[in-house]
Design an enzyme around this catalytic site. Structure first.
Site, PDB file in Angstrom:
ATOM      1  N   HIS A  74       2.310 -16.884 -47.952  1.00  0.00           N
ATOM      2  CA  HIS A  74       1.875 -17.076 -49.336  1.00  0.00           C
ATOM      3  C   HIS A  74       1.570 -15.726 -49.964  1.00  0.00           C
ATOM      4  O   HIS A  74       0.740 -14.987 -49.462  1.00  0.00           O
ATOM      5  CB  HIS A  74       0.639 -17.984 -49.391  1.00  0.00           C
ATOM      6  CG  HIS A  74       0.966 -19.429 -49.225  1.00  0.00           C
ATOM      7  ND1 HIS A  74       0.118 -20.439 -49.601  1.00  0.00           N
ATOM      8  CD2 HIS A  74       2.078 -20.036 -48.744  1.00  0.00           C
ATOM      9  CE1 HIS A  74       0.697 -21.614 -49.355  1.00  0.00           C
ATOM     10  NE2 HIS A  74       1.871 -21.391 -48.820  1.00  0.00           N
ATOM     11  N   TYR A 201      -6.968 -23.239 -56.372  1.00  0.00           N
ATOM     12  CA  TYR A 201      -8.437 -23.311 -56.369  1.00  0.00           C
ATOM     13  C   TYR A 201      -8.836 -23.684 -57.795  1.00  0.00           C
ATOM     14  O   TYR A 201      -8.584 -22.908 -58.724  1.00  0.00           O
ATOM     15  CB  TYR A 201      -9.054 -21.951 -56.013  1.00  0.00           C
ATOM     16  CG  TYR A 201      -8.908 -21.559 -54.555  1.00  0.00           C
ATOM     17  CD1 TYR A 201      -7.732 -20.979 -54.076  1.00  0.00           C
ATOM     18  CD2 TYR A 201      -9.958 -21.737 -53.663  1.00  0.00           C
ATOM     19  CE1 TYR A 201      -7.603 -20.609 -52.737  1.00  0.00           C
ATOM     20  CE2 TYR A 201      -9.843 -21.369 -52.319  1.00  0.00           C
ATOM     21  CZ  TYR A 201      -8.670 -20.807 -51.865  1.00  0.00           C
ATOM     22  OH  TYR A 201      -8.544 -20.452 -50.543  1.00  0.00           O
ATOM     23  N   PRO A 293     -16.290 -22.289 -46.803  1.00  0.00           N
ATOM     24  CA  PRO A 293     -14.839 -22.154 -46.632  1.00  0.00           C
ATOM     25  C   PRO A 293     -14.077 -21.636 -47.848  1.00  0.00           C
ATOM     26  O   PRO A 293     -12.888 -21.341 -47.748  1.00  0.00           O
ATOM     27  CB  PRO A 293     -14.385 -23.588 -46.283  1.00  0.00           C
ATOM     28  CG  PRO A 293     -15.485 -24.472 -46.747  1.00  0.00           C
ATOM     29  CD  PRO A 293     -16.740 -23.685 -46.696  1.00  0.00           C
ATOM     30  N   LYS A 297     -12.419 -17.522 -44.775  1.00  0.00           N
ATOM     31  CA  LYS A 297     -12.724 -16.358 -43.941  1.00  0.00           C
ATOM     32  C   LYS A 297     -13.200 -16.668 -42.514  1.00  0.00           C
ATOM     33  O   LYS A 297     -13.193 -15.790 -41.655  1.00  0.00           O
ATOM     34  CB  LYS A 297     -13.814 -15.514 -44.622  1.00  0.00           C
ATOM     35  CG  LYS A 297     -13.327 -14.744 -45.816  1.00  0.00           C
ATOM     36  CD  LYS A 297     -12.600 -13.489 -45.394  1.00  0.00           C
ATOM     37  CE  LYS A 297     -11.696 -12.926 -46.459  1.00  0.00           C
ATOM     38  NZ  LYS A 297     -10.344 -13.483 -46.484  1.00  0.00           N
ATOM     39  N   TYR A 385      -9.399 -11.382 -50.295  1.00  0.00           N
ATOM     40  CA  TYR A 385      -8.801 -12.639 -49.822  1.00  0.00           C
ATOM     41  C   TYR A 385      -7.824 -12.391 -48.675  1.00  0.00           C
ATOM     42  O   TYR A 385      -7.835 -13.111 -47.676  1.00  0.00           O
ATOM     43  CB  TYR A 385      -8.092 -13.359 -50.978  1.00  0.00           C
ATOM     44  CG  TYR A 385      -7.716 -14.783 -50.650  1.00  0.00           C
ATOM     45  CD1 TYR A 385      -8.577 -15.835 -50.930  1.00  0.00           C
ATOM     46  CD2 TYR A 385      -6.490 -15.081 -50.037  1.00  0.00           C
ATOM     47  CE1 TYR A 385      -8.242 -17.154 -50.616  1.00  0.00           C
ATOM     48  CE2 TYR A 385      -6.141 -16.391 -49.715  1.00  0.00           C
ATOM     49  CZ  TYR A 385      -7.028 -17.413 -50.012  1.00  0.00           C
ATOM     50  OH  TYR A 385      -6.689 -18.714 -49.696  1.00  0.00           O
TER      51      TYR A 385
HETATM   52  P1  RFL Z   1     -15.638 -23.320 -32.976  1.00  0.00           P
HETATM   53  O1  RFL Z   1     -14.263 -23.608 -33.510  1.00  0.00           O
HETATM   54  O2  RFL Z   1     -16.763 -24.126 -33.479  1.00  0.00           O
HETATM   55  O3  RFL Z   1     -15.552 -23.448 -31.392  1.00  0.00           O
HETATM   56  C1  RFL Z   1     -16.697 -23.409 -30.572  1.00  0.00           C
HETATM   57  C2  RFL Z   1     -16.407 -24.157 -29.285  1.00  0.00           C
HETATM   58  O4  RFL Z   1     -17.558 -24.104 -28.445  1.00  0.00           O
HETATM   59  C3  RFL Z   1     -17.793 -25.392 -27.900  1.00  0.00           C
HETATM   60  N1  RFL Z   1     -19.221 -25.524 -27.557  1.00  0.00           N
HETATM   61  C4  RFL Z   1     -19.690 -25.390 -26.307  1.00  0.00           C
HETATM   62  N2  RFL Z   1     -19.086 -25.121 -25.149  1.00  0.00           N
HETATM   63  C5  RFL Z   1     -19.865 -25.063 -24.036  1.00  0.00           C
HETATM   64  N3  RFL Z   1     -21.202 -25.253 -24.049  1.00  0.00           N
HETATM   65  C6  RFL Z   1     -21.849 -25.518 -25.198  1.00  0.00           C
HETATM   66  N4  RFL Z   1     -23.187 -25.709 -25.209  1.00  0.00           N
HETATM   67  C7  RFL Z   1     -21.102 -25.589 -26.397  1.00  0.00           C
HETATM   68  N5  RFL Z   1     -21.404 -25.828 -27.682  1.00  0.00           N
HETATM   69  C8  RFL Z   1     -20.266 -25.779 -28.376  1.00  0.00           C
HETATM   70  C9  RFL Z   1     -17.345 -26.353 -28.991  1.00  0.00           C
HETATM   71  O5  RFL Z   1     -17.036 -27.637 -28.461  1.00  0.00           O
HETATM   72  C10 RFL Z   1     -16.115 -25.625 -29.516  1.00  0.00           C
HETATM   73  O6  RFL Z   1     -14.929 -26.001 -28.848  1.00  0.00           O
HETATM   74  O7  RFL Z   1     -16.037 -21.785 -33.193  1.00  0.00           O
HETATM   75  P2  RFL Z   1     -15.108 -20.452 -33.162  1.00  0.00           P
HETATM   76  O8  RFL Z   1     -14.205 -20.503 -31.950  1.00  0.00           O
HETATM   77  O9  RFL Z   1     -16.004 -19.314 -33.361  1.00  0.00           O
HETATM   78  O10 RFL Z   1     -14.105 -20.614 -34.401  1.00  0.00           O
HETATM   79  C11 RFL Z   1     -14.579 -20.553 -35.723  1.00  0.00           C
HETATM   80  C12 RFL Z   1     -13.697 -21.395 -36.668  1.00  0.00           C
HETATM   81  O11 RFL Z   1     -13.554 -22.677 -36.090  1.00  0.00           O
HETATM   82  C13 RFL Z   1     -14.277 -21.506 -38.085  1.00  0.00           C
HETATM   83  O12 RFL Z   1     -14.826 -20.284 -38.491  1.00  0.00           O
HETATM   84  C14 RFL Z   1     -13.226 -21.924 -39.130  1.00  0.00           C
HETATM   85  O13 RFL Z   1     -12.738 -23.195 -38.860  1.00  0.00           O
HETATM   86  C15 RFL Z   1     -13.818 -21.888 -40.536  1.00  0.00           C
HETATM   87  N6  RFL Z   1     -12.913 -22.393 -41.573  1.00  0.00           N
HETATM   88  C16 RFL Z   1     -11.923 -21.580 -42.100  1.00  0.00           C
HETATM   89  N7  RFL Z   1     -11.725 -20.328 -41.631  1.00  0.00           N
HETATM   90  C17 RFL Z   1     -10.707 -19.544 -42.096  1.00  0.00           C
HETATM   91  O14 RFL Z   1     -10.570 -18.390 -41.641  1.00  0.00           O
HETATM   92  N8  RFL Z   1      -9.815 -19.998 -43.066  1.00  0.00           N
HETATM   93  C18 RFL Z   1      -9.932 -21.249 -43.581  1.00  0.00           C
HETATM   94  O15 RFL Z   1      -9.081 -21.642 -44.383  1.00  0.00           O
HETATM   95  C19 RFL Z   1     -11.036 -22.082 -43.142  1.00  0.00           C
HETATM   96  N9  RFL Z   1     -11.198 -23.337 -43.604  1.00  0.00           N
HETATM   97  C20 RFL Z   1     -13.061 -23.701 -42.064  1.00  0.00           C
HETATM   98  C21 RFL Z   1     -12.189 -24.142 -43.097  1.00  0.00           C
HETATM   99  C22 RFL Z   1     -14.045 -24.559 -41.549  1.00  0.00           C
HETATM  100  C23 RFL Z   1     -14.177 -25.845 -42.057  1.00  0.00           C
HETATM  101  N10 RFL Z   1     -15.205 -26.680 -41.476  1.00  0.00           N
HETATM  102  C24 RFL Z   1     -15.041 -28.036 -41.189  1.00  0.00           C
HETATM  103  C25 RFL Z   1     -16.386 -26.076 -40.905  1.00  0.00           C
HETATM  104  C26 RFL Z   1     -12.296 -25.421 -43.606  1.00  0.00           C
HETATM  105  C27 RFL Z   1     -13.321 -26.270 -43.112  1.00  0.00           C
HETATM  106  C28 RFL Z   1     -13.425 -27.631 -43.761  1.00  0.00           C
HETATM  107  C1  PHB Z   2      -7.534 -25.246 -45.616  1.00  0.00           C
HETATM  108  O1  PHB Z   2      -6.296 -25.335 -45.766  1.00  0.00           O
HETATM  109  O2  PHB Z   2      -8.155 -25.979 -44.828  1.00  0.00           O
HETATM  110  C2  PHB Z   2      -8.269 -24.259 -46.423  1.00  0.00           C
HETATM  111  C3  PHB Z   2      -7.578 -23.335 -47.187  1.00  0.00           C
HETATM  112  C4  PHB Z   2      -8.277 -22.404 -47.955  1.00  0.00           C
HETATM  113  C5  PHB Z   2      -9.650 -22.427 -47.957  1.00  0.00           C
HETATM  114  C6  PHB Z   2     -10.348 -23.343 -47.184  1.00  0.00           C
HETATM  115  C7  PHB Z   2      -9.665 -24.271 -46.414  1.00  0.00           C
HETATM  116  O3  PHB Z   2     -10.319 -21.534 -48.735  1.00  0.00           O
END
Ligand code: RFL
Ligand code: PHB
Length: 392
Positions: A74, A201, A293, A297, A385
């Site tokens: 993109h 957005y 989100p 990041k 971004y």
């Molecule tokens: P995770 O993915 O939460 O993984 C942590 C793992 O640790 C396990 N765990 C344990 N294991 C052993 N013992 C324990 N006591 C434990 N407690 C927990 C869990 O089961 C899990 O498997 O953290 P990690 O690896 O640091 O990764 C971070 C990312 O997942 C997170 O920052 C992103 O998903 C955030 N995020 C986005 N980030 C982006 O860079 N671009 C995006 O477009 C974006 N969109 C989003 C997002 C997060 C969202 N939500 C739901 C929070 C969109 C959404 C809606």
């Molecule tokens: C997503 O596709 O889940 C997504 C994309 C951009 C964002 C947050 C989430 O800023």
């Protein structure tokens, strides 16, 4: 049962799996301990936008083949407000782009790579706990199939997300910074083609909406919702109706809807832990920080933390230098705070806040007008971004 390794990693999300892979590439032995099973982890629908730092980390880990084949490049985003849509052209402004490739797929690729090298991941580990983190031999203890295990390592990496045990272990030694936003995001995944080639957005009178995607045949769409809302309150029809009302007319009319294959609500929060090192325990990813989100990041910050940490640990074992691990916290936090600022700013710019006055709303509109009218402002958005550079 007792085990030894060089690095014990807690958590098999993207942070833990990526760290495990980068360490293995550097010849450093590691064991991952995860409380869930792989299907549960792959069922969590989260991030979709990858910065080049994240792509490079996956390349370095040898896990970028499918990402390059299937990821969508993109070159910009659309910002919609006041009934019109404005393109922010990253390529033209700064010559860079992002890649749309789901976190689920990143995780799947990392899991497959780990399996192919035969590295150990203990899934469904219960009662995970950390011990002796200030000693030269920190330990991770857990129960698996009724048996207690202990892993002794030189370092423990806390990659266990926001609700994990690692940060809790050092709760009395950390400083935390937090902002909780007065709304959440309701997200839906559906197998229909996206309405435009890039993300939209939208700041609307009814609240924020985001049109995102996972592929040319699968969309991920979000709307700002109340923290009191329950997923059950939102039928697919109600979601699509509300989502369309928040998009510019042309995009709303062209939106193809379909049954949801996943629907969830996420609260929005900014959160930072300082420092990120405690003796021989290092926190990385969501265990140390959360961003709303809106700036896309979270996963990208996890990747840069892990790159700094893997580099530091490799320097320690290969070059016998502790410079990298000693500087880890400061280097990582410098990048984290800039992403925190950007994510907070994007969130403030695009959402409807319950306490907002007419004045606040007019200022928000003036900022959006300024942004689309100023090359300097658009350049600032673009460079944040697509991701700021890492420290050397
Ligand atoms: P995770 O993915 O939460 O993984 C942590 C793992 O640790 C396990 N765990 C344990 N294991 C052993 N013992 C324990 N006591 C434990 N407690 C927990 C869990 O089961 C899990 O498997 O953290 P990690 O690896 O640091 O990764 C971070 C990312 O997942 C997170 O920052 C992103 O998903 C955030 N995020 C986005 N980030 C982006 O860079 N671009 C995006 O477009 C974006 N969109 C989003 C997002 C997060 C969202 N939500 C739901 C929070 C969109 C959404 C809606
Ligand atoms: C997503 O596709 O889940 C997504 C994309 C951009 C964002 C947050 C989430 O800023």
């Amino acid at each position: 049962m007792n085990h030894t390794t060089q690095v014990a990693i807690v958590g098999a999300g993207p942070s833990g799996l990526l760290l495990g892979q980068l360490l293995a590439k550097a010849g450093i032995d590691n064991i991952i301990v995860e409380q869930r099973d792989p299907d549960y982890i792959l069922g969590r629908i989260r991030a979709g936008v990858l910065e080049s730092v994240c792509v490079e980390a996956l390349e370095q880990a040898g896990c970028a083949e499918r990402l390059h084949a299937e990821g969508l490049i993109h070159h910009g985003i659309e910002l919609a407000f006041g009934g019109a849509s404005h393109r922010i052209n990253f390529e033209e402004l700064i010559g860079k782009h992002v890649v749309v490739y789901g976190q689920t797929e990143v995780t799947r690729d990392l899991m497959a790579a780990r399996e192919s090298i035969g590295a150990t991941t203990v899934y469904e580990a219960d009662q995970v706990s950390l011990h002796d983190i200030d000693s030269a031999s920190p330990k991770v203890r857990f129960v698996k199939d009724g048996q207690t295990h202990e892993i002794a390592a030189a370092f423990v990496a806390g990659c266990d997300g926001f609700h994990g045990v690692s940060r809790k272990t050092v709760a009395d030694r950390i400083q935390t910074f937090e902002r909780v936003y007065p709304f959440g995001w309701l997200g839906i995944l559906a197998d229909v083609p996206p309405v435009t080639e890039e993300l939209i957005y939208a700041n609307s009178e009814r609240g924020f909406a985001l049109s995102s995607m996972r592929s040319k045949t699968r969309v991920r769409c979000y709307i700002q919702c109340s923290l009191d809302d329950k997923v059950e309150d939102w039928s697919d029809q109600r979601f699509w109706d509300e989502y369309r009302r928040r998009l510019p007319e042309a995009a709303a009319a062209a939106t193809i809807t379909g049954p949801s294959i996943e629907k969830s609500i996420a609260p929005l929060r900014s959160f930072v832990t300082e420092p990120m090192r405690f003796g021989n325990l290092f926190l990385a990813g969501d265990a140390a920080h959360i961003v709303p989100p809106t700036g896309a990041k979270g996963l990208n910050l996890a990747a840069s933390d892990v790159l700094y940490l893997a580099r530091g640990i490799a320097q320690f074992f290969v070059e016998r230098s502790s410079e990298g691990i000693d500087g880890y916290s400061q280097r990582a936090l410098s990048r984290i705070w800039k992403a925190e600022r950007f994510s907070w700013w994007m969130t403030s710019l695009l959402h409807r806040f319950p306490e907002q006055t007419d004045f606040d709303r007019a200022i928000q509109r003036a900022e959006l007008d300024y942004l689309v009218g100023s090359t300097a402002a658009r350049t600032s958005l673009a460079e944040n971004y697509v991701g700021l550079p890492m420290a050397s």
